[in-house]
Design a protein around this motif. Structure first.
Motif, PDB file in Angstrom:
ATOM      1  N   LEU A 159     -29.462 -29.783 -24.594  1.00 11.29           N
ATOM      2  CA  LEU A 159     -29.329 -31.129 -24.056  1.00 11.29           C
ATOM      3  C   LEU A 159     -28.964 -32.105 -25.169  1.00 11.29           C
ATOM      4  CD1 LEU A 159     -29.545 -33.129 -21.749  1.00 11.29           C
ATOM      5  CD2 LEU A 159     -32.004 -33.265 -22.207  1.00 11.29           C
ATOM      6  N   SER A 160     -29.625 -31.979 -26.312  1.00 16.43           N
ATOM      7  CA  SER A 160     -29.325 -32.847 -27.453  1.00 16.43           C
ATOM      8  C   SER A 160     -27.884 -32.672 -27.908  1.00 16.43           C
ATOM      9  CB  SER A 160     -30.259 -32.542 -28.626  1.00 16.43           C
ATOM     10  OG  SER A 160     -31.583 -32.805 -28.270  1.00 16.43           O
ATOM     11  N   LEU A 161     -27.425 -31.433 -27.966  1.00 15.36           N
ATOM     12  CA  LEU A 161     -26.048 -31.176 -28.385  1.00 15.36           C
ATOM     13  C   LEU A 161     -25.048 -31.778 -27.406  1.00 15.36           C
ATOM     14  CD1 LEU A 161     -26.358 -27.514 -29.633  1.00 15.36           C
ATOM     15  CD2 LEU A 161     -26.051 -29.565 -31.020  1.00 15.36           C
ATOM     16  N   ALA A 162     -25.351 -31.703 -26.127  1.00 20.03           N
ATOM     17  CA  ALA A 162     -24.455 -32.276 -25.126  1.00 20.03           C
ATOM     18  C   ALA A 162     -24.383 -33.784 -25.278  1.00 20.03           C
ATOM     19  CB  ALA A 162     -24.924 -31.914 -23.723  1.00 20.03           C
ATOM     20  N   MET A 163     -25.496 -34.401 -25.615  1.00 19.21           N
ATOM     21  CA  MET A 163     -25.522 -35.846 -25.762  1.00 19.21           C
ATOM     22  C   MET A 163     -24.815 -36.293 -27.034  1.00 19.21           C
ATOM     23  SD  MET A 163     -29.376 -36.391 -24.358  1.00 19.21           S
ATOM     24  CE  MET A 163     -29.522 -38.082 -24.863  1.00 19.21           C
ATOM     25  N   VAL A 211     -19.826 -36.004 -22.849  1.00 16.66           N
ATOM     26  CA  VAL A 211     -20.714 -35.590 -21.771  1.00 16.66           C
ATOM     27  C   VAL A 211     -20.150 -34.310 -21.167  1.00 16.66           C
ATOM     28  CG1 VAL A 211     -21.710 -36.239 -19.562  1.00 16.66           C
ATOM     29  CG2 VAL A 211     -21.387 -37.969 -21.337  1.00 16.66           C
ATOM     30  N   ALA A 212     -21.019 -33.312 -21.049  1.00 21.75           N
ATOM     31  CA  ALA A 212     -20.580 -32.015 -20.525  1.00 21.75           C
ATOM     32  C   ALA A 212     -21.494 -31.582 -19.401  1.00 21.75           C
ATOM     33  CB  ALA A 212     -20.610 -30.965 -21.642  1.00 21.75           C
ATOM     34  N   ARG A 213     -20.947 -30.810 -18.507  1.00 21.88           N
ATOM     35  CA  ARG A 213     -21.790 -30.238 -17.460  1.00 21.88           C
ATOM     36  C   ARG A 213     -22.620 -29.131 -18.089  1.00 21.88           C
ATOM     37  NH1 ARG A 213     -17.308 -29.104 -13.135  1.00 21.88           N
ATOM     38  NH2 ARG A 213     -17.944 -27.070 -13.851  1.00 21.88           N
ATOM     39  N   ALA A 214     -23.811 -28.908 -17.582  1.00 27.34           N
ATOM     40  CA  ALA A 214     -24.766 -27.965 -18.176  1.00 27.34           C
ATOM     41  C   ALA A 214     -24.175 -26.576 -18.374  1.00 27.34           C
ATOM     42  CB  ALA A 214     -26.030 -27.885 -17.331  1.00 27.34           C
ATOM     43  N   PRO A 230     -22.140 -24.814 -24.894  1.00 28.69           N
ATOM     44  CA  PRO A 230     -22.143 -23.534 -25.619  1.00 28.69           C
ATOM     45  C   PRO A 230     -23.376 -23.379 -26.499  1.00 28.69           C
ATOM     46  CG  PRO A 230     -20.772 -25.106 -26.756  1.00 28.69           C
ATOM     47  CD  PRO A 230     -21.265 -25.795 -25.499  1.00 28.69           C
ATOM     48  N   ILE A 231     -23.670 -22.155 -26.809  1.00 33.98           N
ATOM     49  CA  ILE A 231     -24.703 -21.861 -27.792  1.00 33.98           C
ATOM     50  C   ILE A 231     -24.023 -21.931 -29.150  1.00 33.98           C
ATOM     51  CG2 ILE A 231     -26.213 -20.063 -28.714  1.00 33.98           C
ATOM     52  CD1 ILE A 231     -26.566 -19.071 -25.848  1.00 33.98           C
ATOM     53  N   VAL A 232     -24.590 -22.708 -30.053  1.00 27.49           N
ATOM     54  CA  VAL A 232     -24.001 -22.858 -31.383  1.00 27.49           C
ATOM     55  C   VAL A 232     -24.284 -21.594 -32.180  1.00 27.49           C
ATOM     56  CG1 VAL A 232     -23.969 -24.230 -33.498  1.00 27.49           C
ATOM     57  CG2 VAL A 232     -24.276 -25.351 -31.276  1.00 27.49           C
ATOM     58  N   THR A 233     -23.223 -20.921 -32.591  1.00 26.38           N
ATOM     59  CA  THR A 233     -23.353 -19.676 -33.342  1.00 26.38           C
ATOM     60  C   THR A 233     -23.020 -19.921 -34.808  1.00 26.38           C
ATOM     61  OG1 THR A 233     -21.057 -19.009 -33.063  1.00 26.38           O
ATOM     62  CG2 THR A 233     -22.623 -18.348 -31.317  1.00 26.38           C
ATOM     63  N   GLY A 234     -23.204 -18.903 -35.601  1.00 23.59           N
ATOM     64  CA  GLY A 234     -22.846 -18.976 -37.004  1.00 23.59           C
ATOM     65  C   GLY A 234     -21.376 -19.258 -37.213  1.00 23.59           C
ATOM     66  N   GLN A 235     -20.552 -18.833 -36.275  1.00 18.31           N
ATOM     67  CA  GLN A 235     -19.120 -19.087 -36.375  1.00 18.31           C
ATOM     68  C   GLN A 235     -18.844 -20.589 -36.325  1.00 18.31           C
ATOM     69  OE1 GLN A 235     -16.851 -17.020 -33.419  1.00 18.31           O
ATOM     70  NE2 GLN A 235     -14.926 -17.357 -34.482  1.00 18.31           N
ATOM     71  N   GLN A 236     -19.459 -21.297 -35.361  1.00 21.81           N
ATOM     72  CA  GLN A 236     -19.295 -22.745 -35.295  1.00 21.81           C
ATOM     73  C   GLN A 236     -19.966 -23.419 -36.485  1.00 21.81           C
ATOM     74  OE1 GLN A 236     -20.556 -21.219 -32.304  1.00 21.81           O
ATOM     75  NE2 GLN A 236     -18.565 -21.167 -31.307  1.00 21.81           N
ATOM     76  N   TRP A 237     -21.097 -22.863 -36.899  1.00 17.90           N
ATOM     77  CA  TRP A 237     -21.809 -23.424 -38.058  1.00 17.90           C
ATOM     78  C   TRP A 237     -20.918 -23.421 -39.287  1.00 17.90           C
ATOM     79  CZ3 TRP A 237     -26.225 -25.988 -38.979  1.00 17.90           C
ATOM     80  CH2 TRP A 237     -26.662 -26.078 -40.308  1.00 17.90           C
ATOM     81  N   MET A 238     -20.304 -22.276 -39.579  1.00 19.64           N
ATOM     82  CA  MET A 238     -19.499 -22.152 -40.786  1.00 19.64           C
ATOM     83  C   MET A 238     -18.222 -22.997 -40.707  1.00 19.64           C
ATOM     84  SD  MET A 238     -21.352 -20.434 -42.784  1.00 19.64           S
ATOM     85  CE  MET A 238     -20.282 -20.001 -44.143  1.00 19.64           C
ATOM     86  N   HIS A 285     -24.345 -14.642 -33.861  1.00 13.05           N
ATOM     87  CA  HIS A 285     -25.723 -14.940 -33.475  1.00 13.05           C
ATOM     88  C   HIS A 285     -25.953 -16.448 -33.442  1.00 13.05           C
ATOM     89  CE1 HIS A 285     -27.720 -10.911 -33.704  1.00 13.05           C
ATOM     90  NE2 HIS A 285     -26.496 -10.656 -34.123  1.00 13.05           N
ATOM     91  N   PRO A 286     -26.785 -16.917 -32.519  1.00  7.77           N
ATOM     92  CA  PRO A 286     -27.081 -18.349 -32.441  1.00  7.77           C
ATOM     93  C   PRO A 286     -27.743 -18.865 -33.721  1.00  7.77           C
ATOM     94  CG  PRO A 286     -27.809 -17.228 -30.451  1.00  7.77           C
ATOM     95  CD  PRO A 286     -27.417 -16.166 -31.445  1.00  7.77           C
ATOM     96  N   VAL A 287     -27.394 -20.074 -34.107  1.00 11.36           N
ATOM     97  CA  VAL A 287     -27.961 -20.684 -35.305  1.00 11.36           C
ATOM     98  C   VAL A 287     -29.473 -20.837 -35.153  1.00 11.36           C
ATOM     99  CG1 VAL A 287     -27.987 -22.780 -36.733  1.00 11.36           C
ATOM    100  CG2 VAL A 287     -25.824 -21.851 -35.907  1.00 11.36           C
ATOM    101  N   ILE A 288     -29.947 -21.235 -33.990  1.00 11.42           N
ATOM    102  CA  ILE A 288     -31.386 -21.442 -33.798  1.00 11.42           C
ATOM    103  C   ILE A 288     -32.145 -20.126 -33.977  1.00 11.42           C
ATOM    104  CG2 ILE A 288     -31.353 -21.200 -31.272  1.00 11.42           C
ATOM    105  CD1 ILE A 288     -33.466 -23.765 -33.192  1.00 11.42           C
ATOM    106  N   GLU A 289     -31.554 -19.021 -33.550  1.00 11.70           N
ATOM    107  CA  GLU A 289     -32.160 -17.703 -33.735  1.00 11.70           C
ATOM    108  C   GLU A 289     -32.198 -17.343 -35.218  1.00 11.70           C
ATOM    109  OE1 GLU A 289     -30.483 -13.291 -33.106  1.00 11.70           O
ATOM    110  OE2 GLU A 289     -30.665 -14.428 -31.243  1.00 11.70           O
ATOM    111  N   THR A 290     -31.102 -17.587 -35.907  1.00 11.46           N
ATOM    112  CA  THR A 290     -31.047 -17.310 -37.343  1.00 11.46           C
ATOM    113  C   THR A 290     -32.047 -18.176 -38.089  1.00 11.46           C
ATOM    114  OG1 THR A 290     -28.717 -16.723 -37.131  1.00 11.46           O
ATOM    115  CG2 THR A 290     -29.516 -17.230 -39.355  1.00 11.46           C
ATOM    116  N   LEU A 291     -32.115 -19.434 -37.732  1.00 14.78           N
ATOM    117  CA  LEU A 291     -33.067 -20.351 -38.354  1.00 14.78           C
ATOM    118  C   LEU A 291     -34.489 -19.834 -38.179  1.00 14.78           C
ATOM    119  CD1 LEU A 291     -33.515 -23.093 -39.750  1.00 14.78           C
ATOM    120  CD2 LEU A 291     -33.510 -24.142 -37.490  1.00 14.78           C
ATOM    121  N   TRP A 292     -34.824 -19.396 -36.986  1.00 14.77           N
ATOM    122  CA  TRP A 292     -36.175 -18.900 -36.706  1.00 14.77           C
ATOM    123  C   TRP A 292     -36.482 -17.638 -37.514  1.00 14.77           C
ATOM    124  CZ3 TRP A 292     -40.557 -20.573 -34.705  1.00 14.77           C
ATOM    125  CH2 TRP A 292     -41.555 -19.638 -34.440  1.00 14.77           C
TER     126      TRP A 292
END
Length: 129
Positions: A20-24, A28-31, A35-43, A110-117
């Protein structure tokens, strides 16, 4: 197994609010289009964009802590996240994720949040029991 079941609703909350935070932050995007932010987008992101993502996660955790109030305990996801990230800064987390994805190119999907965890929070919990 009981421990894993207790965390699942908290993870759902964490992921839901993160998306939700990323969409804001962007258009504005529909739910179903968030996307899930992955390492690819991160880099591919700038340092400023990476910091904005991390600030969003930190704000989400602050909201979760405020919502839990005095009933929060050490097994709450926000409490565990905070304890595991103790001593980290935005720059150290950003650099840690950059280093991880650079040295593990097969993990960029892999999702950034998963990697972070799993790469930062869990090892931090082991250091700060």
């Amino acid at each position: 197994m009981e421990y894993v079941m207790a965390i699942k609703p908290q993870w759902r909350t964490l992921f839901s609010v993160t998306f939700l935070s990323l969409a804001m932050m962007g258009n504005v995007a529909r739910a179903e289009n968030i996307p899930i932010v992955t390492g690819q987008q991160w880099m591919a992101s700038s340092d400023a964009e990476k910091k904005a993502y991390l600030v969003g996660i930190a704000n989400l955790l602050d909201v979760e802590r405020a919502y839990a109030g005095p009933t929060a305990n050490s097994t709450d996801i926000a409490q565990r996240f905070g304890k595991g990230m103790q001593g980290q800064t935005l720059d150290s987390v950003r650099q840690g994720l950059d280093n991880y994805y650079a040295s593990h190119p097969t993990m960029v999907q892999h999702p950034v949040i998963e990697t972070l965890w799993f790469q930062m929070v869990v090892p931090g919990l082991n250091k700060n029991p």
